[in-house]
Design a protein around this motif. Structure first.
Motif, PDB file in Angstrom:
ATOM      1  N   ARG A 191       0.830  -1.207   0.000  1.00  0.00           N
ATOM      2  CA  ARG A 191       0.000   0.000   0.000  1.00  0.00           C
ATOM      3  C   ARG A 191       0.865   1.258   0.000  1.00  0.00           C
ATOM      4  N   LEU A 192       1.920   1.228   0.812  1.00  0.00           N
ATOM      5  CA  LEU A 192       2.820   2.374   0.883  1.00  0.00           C
ATOM      6  C   LEU A 192       3.572   2.560  -0.429  1.00  0.00           C
ATOM      7  N   MET A 193       4.058   1.463  -1.033  1.00  0.00           N
ATOM      8  CA  MET A 193       4.793   1.566  -2.299  1.00  0.00           C
ATOM      9  C   MET A 193       3.897   2.067  -3.422  1.00  0.00           C
ATOM     10  N   SER A 194       2.613   1.727  -3.368  1.00  0.00           N
ATOM     11  CA  SER A 194       1.666   2.245  -4.366  1.00  0.00           C
ATOM     12  C   SER A 194       1.534   3.753  -4.226  1.00  0.00           C
ATOM     13  N   ALA A 195       1.532   4.233  -2.981  1.00  0.00           N
ATOM     14  CA  ALA A 195       1.461   5.677  -2.758  1.00  0.00           C
ATOM     15  C   ALA A 195       2.742   6.369  -3.237  1.00  0.00           C
ATOM     16  N   VAL A 196       3.898   5.724  -3.011  1.00  0.00           N
ATOM     17  CA  VAL A 196       5.170   6.276  -3.486  1.00  0.00           C
ATOM     18  C   VAL A 196       5.163   6.380  -5.012  1.00  0.00           C
ATOM     19  N   GLU A 197       4.706   5.303  -5.677  1.00  0.00           N
ATOM     20  CA  GLU A 197       4.639   5.307  -7.142  1.00  0.00           C
ATOM     21  C   GLU A 197       3.675   6.376  -7.642  1.00  0.00           C
ATOM     22  N   LEU A 198       2.550   6.529  -6.939  1.00  0.00           N
ATOM     23  CA  LEU A 198       1.570   7.535  -7.338  1.00  0.00           C
ATOM     24  C   LEU A 198       2.181   8.935  -7.247  1.00  0.00           C
ATOM     25  N   ALA A 199       2.918   9.173  -6.170  1.00  0.00           N
ATOM     26  CA  ALA A 199       3.579  10.472  -6.022  1.00  0.00           C
ATOM     27  C   ALA A 199       4.617  10.680  -7.116  1.00  0.00           C
ATOM     28  N   GLN A 200       5.392   9.652  -7.380  1.00  0.00           N
ATOM     29  CA  GLN A 200       6.451   9.761  -8.387  1.00  0.00           C
ATOM     30  C   GLN A 200       5.881  10.028  -9.768  1.00  0.00           C
ATOM     31  N   GLU A 201       4.731   9.410 -10.065  1.00  0.00           N
ATOM     32  CA  GLU A 201       4.102   9.588 -11.374  1.00  0.00           C
ATOM     33  C   GLU A 201       3.526  10.995 -11.560  1.00  0.00           C
ATOM     34  N   ASN A 202       3.200  11.663 -10.442  1.00  0.00           N
ATOM     35  CA  ASN A 202       2.529  12.961 -10.541  1.00  0.00           C
ATOM     36  C   ASN A 202       3.370  14.124 -10.024  1.00  0.00           C
ATOM     37  N   ASP A 203       4.608  13.867  -9.695  1.00  0.00           N
ATOM     38  CA  ASP A 203       5.472  14.917  -9.158  1.00  0.00           C
ATOM     39  C   ASP A 203       5.766  15.946 -10.259  1.00  0.00           C
ATOM     40  N   PRO A 204       5.342  17.215 -10.066  1.00  0.00           N
ATOM     41  CA  PRO A 204       5.550  18.221 -11.119  1.00  0.00           C
ATOM     42  C   PRO A 204       7.030  18.483 -11.402  1.00  0.00           C
ATOM     43  N   ARG A 205       7.888  18.284 -10.393  1.00  0.00           N
ATOM     44  CA  ARG A 205       9.320  18.511 -10.602  1.00  0.00           C
ATOM     45  C   ARG A 205       9.900  17.453 -11.535  1.00  0.00           C
ATOM     46  N   LEU A 206       9.448  16.204 -11.361  1.00  0.00           N
ATOM     47  CA  LEU A 206       9.903  15.143 -12.257  1.00  0.00           C
ATOM     48  C   LEU A 206       9.339  15.334 -13.658  1.00  0.00           C
ATOM     49  N   HIS A 207       8.101  15.819 -13.727  1.00  0.00           N
ATOM     50  CA  HIS A 207       7.504  16.093 -15.044  1.00  0.00           C
ATOM     51  C   HIS A 207       8.312  17.160 -15.780  1.00  0.00           C
ATOM     52  N   ARG A 208       8.686  18.219 -15.058  1.00  0.00           N
ATOM     53  CA  ARG A 208       9.480  19.279 -15.695  1.00  0.00           C
ATOM     54  C   ARG A 208      10.828  18.736 -16.167  1.00  0.00           C
ATOM     55  N   ALA A 209      11.458  17.929 -15.303  1.00  0.00           N
ATOM     56  CA  ALA A 209      12.759  17.366 -15.669  1.00  0.00           C
ATOM     57  C   ALA A 209      12.635  16.484 -16.912  1.00  0.00           C
ATOM     58  N   LYS A 210      11.539  15.724 -16.976  1.00  0.00           N
ATOM     59  CA  LYS A 210      11.310  14.857 -18.129  1.00  0.00           C
ATOM     60  C   LYS A 210      11.108  15.696 -19.393  1.00  0.00           C
ATOM     61  N   GLU A 211      10.318  16.777 -19.262  1.00  0.00           N
ATOM     62  CA  GLU A 211      10.088  17.656 -20.412  1.00  0.00           C
ATOM     63  C   GLU A 211      11.380  18.336 -20.849  1.00  0.00           C
ATOM     64  N   GLU A 212      12.198  18.742 -19.867  1.00  0.00           N
ATOM     65  CA  GLU A 212      13.479  19.383 -20.196  1.00  0.00           C
ATOM     66  C   GLU A 212      14.408  18.412 -20.907  1.00  0.00           C
ATOM     67  N   ARG A 213      14.428  17.148 -20.428  1.00  0.00           N
ATOM     68  CA  ARG A 213      15.260  16.136 -21.095  1.00  0.00           C
ATOM     69  C   ARG A 213      14.770  15.888 -22.517  1.00  0.00           C
ATOM     70  N   ALA A 214      13.436  15.842 -22.673  1.00  0.00           N
ATOM     71  CA  ALA A 214      12.874  15.637 -24.015  1.00  0.00           C
ATOM     72  C   ALA A 214      13.213  16.811 -24.920  1.00  0.00           C
ATOM     73  N   ALA A 215      13.120  18.040 -24.355  1.00  0.00           N
ATOM     74  CA  ALA A 215      13.452  19.229 -25.150  1.00  0.00           C
ATOM     75  C   ALA A 215      14.932  19.228 -25.526  1.00  0.00           C
ATOM     76  N   GLU A 216      15.784  18.803 -24.592  1.00  0.00           N
ATOM     77  CA  GLU A 216      17.219  18.748 -24.876  1.00  0.00           C
ATOM     78  C   GLU A 216      17.513  17.702 -25.944  1.00  0.00           C
ATOM     79  N   ARG A 217      16.845  16.532 -25.842  1.00  0.00           N
ATOM     80  CA  ARG A 217      17.026  15.503 -26.870  1.00  0.00           C
ATOM     81  C   ARG A 217      16.570  16.008 -28.229  1.00  0.00           C
ATOM     82  N   GLU A 218      15.430  16.743 -28.244  1.00  0.00           N
ATOM     83  CA  GLU A 218      14.926  17.280 -29.502  1.00  0.00           C
ATOM     84  C   GLU A 218      15.898  18.304 -30.069  1.00  0.00           C
TER      85      GLU A 218
END
Length: 287
Positions: free
Chosen positions: A137-164
């Protein structure tokens, strides 16, 4: 009576406070908010909602961590390295939480040692099952947070922009290299064509020179031959032997065509015409 009951309660409290194991069993369940989010919908107009939802969740669960210190969720300005360390910690989270108080059997009620051992095994299995369930149950909550963390989303978008950006730069570099090669090839073809044209022009000039030289040699040979033939008319025994010196003079001074014409006239057998022609030739040569 009443004093005896109070004494039992005090004894139980003392036993609880004096045993770390029992304190942990009690702290694992008593007055604890067990709520963990199972879904999350981010809102573009409320970026701080993620931290309001998940911050308290991890703060509550931090009390059960074996490892110390326990990193917090942080905020929107937390550096990416700290965010990554946060999730690395929680995905490997080790909990001391103990669910023994939820065990089904009270071993004190066992009638004999064999029944007590059986109860202990049953309790152990149940406690381990509850612990595994809680960790899932706790690991599901950790995964949920990781999937929706805006900081990780920004980092992912920045990496995608850098790759592009790198992809576009690579494509542009390849295109520039291709253009440079094409230009170099075109220049090489132009240089080769110019060299071929120059070579052809030189060959043509050389050919013209050779042809002119051949014509000149041919004309010289023809002139030499015509002079010889004309002078031969004044040799010993020839018809114009008496005019040999005059033939020598005109042969040296007349051009080829006139030498040939004079030779033809002198060879025709008409002495008067031949004499006139020779005299005219002498006047031309001698002035």
């Amino acid at each position: 009576g009443e004093e005896e009951e109070e004494f039992k309660l005090l004894s139980a409290a003392w036993e609880l406070l004096g045993s770390e194991e029992k304190r942990r069993q009690y702290d694992s369940l008593d007055y604890f908010n067990d709520a963990l989010p199972t879904a999350f919908r981010p809102r573009a107009d409320d970026p701080g909602r993620f931290f309001r939802v998940f911050g308290p969740v991890f703060a509550r669960q931090a009390k059960f961590s074996v490892a110390r210190p326990v990193p917090s969720v942080g905020d929107d300005e937390t550096p990416l390295e700290e965010v990554q360390r946060f999730y690395a910690f929680w995905t490997r989270f080790r909990s001391w939480r103990d669910f023994s108080l939820l065990a089904e059997y009270d071993t004190a009620e066992a009638e004999d040692r064999e029944e007590r051992r059986w109860m202990q095994r049953q309790n152990k299995n149940e406690v381990e099952r509850l612990k595994r369930s809680e960790m899932r149950r706790l690991m599901s909550a950790v995964e949920l947070a990781q999937e929706n963390d805006p900081r990780l989303h920004r980092a992912k978008e920045e990496r995608a922009a850098e790759r592009e950006l790198q992809r576009r730069r690579k494509e542009e570099a390849l295109a520039a290299e291709k253009r440079a090669k094409a230009e170099a090839a075109e220049q090489a073809r132009a240089a080769e064509a110019a060299a071929a044209a120059a070579a052809a022009e030189r060959a043509s000039k050389d050919s013209d020179k050779a042809a002119a030289k051949r014509e000149k040699e041919k004309a010289r040979s023809a002139l030499k031959k015509a002079r010889k033939e004309l002078k031969s008319l004044g040799e010993e025994g020839a018809a114009w032997r008496a005019r040999a010196s005059d033939l020598e003079a005109v042969a040296s001074g007349l051009p080829l065509v006139e030498i040939e014409a004079l030779h033809a006239t002198l060879s025709a057998g008409d002495d008067a015409a031949g004499t006139d022609a020779l005299e005219a030739a002498l006047r031309k040569v001698l002035g």
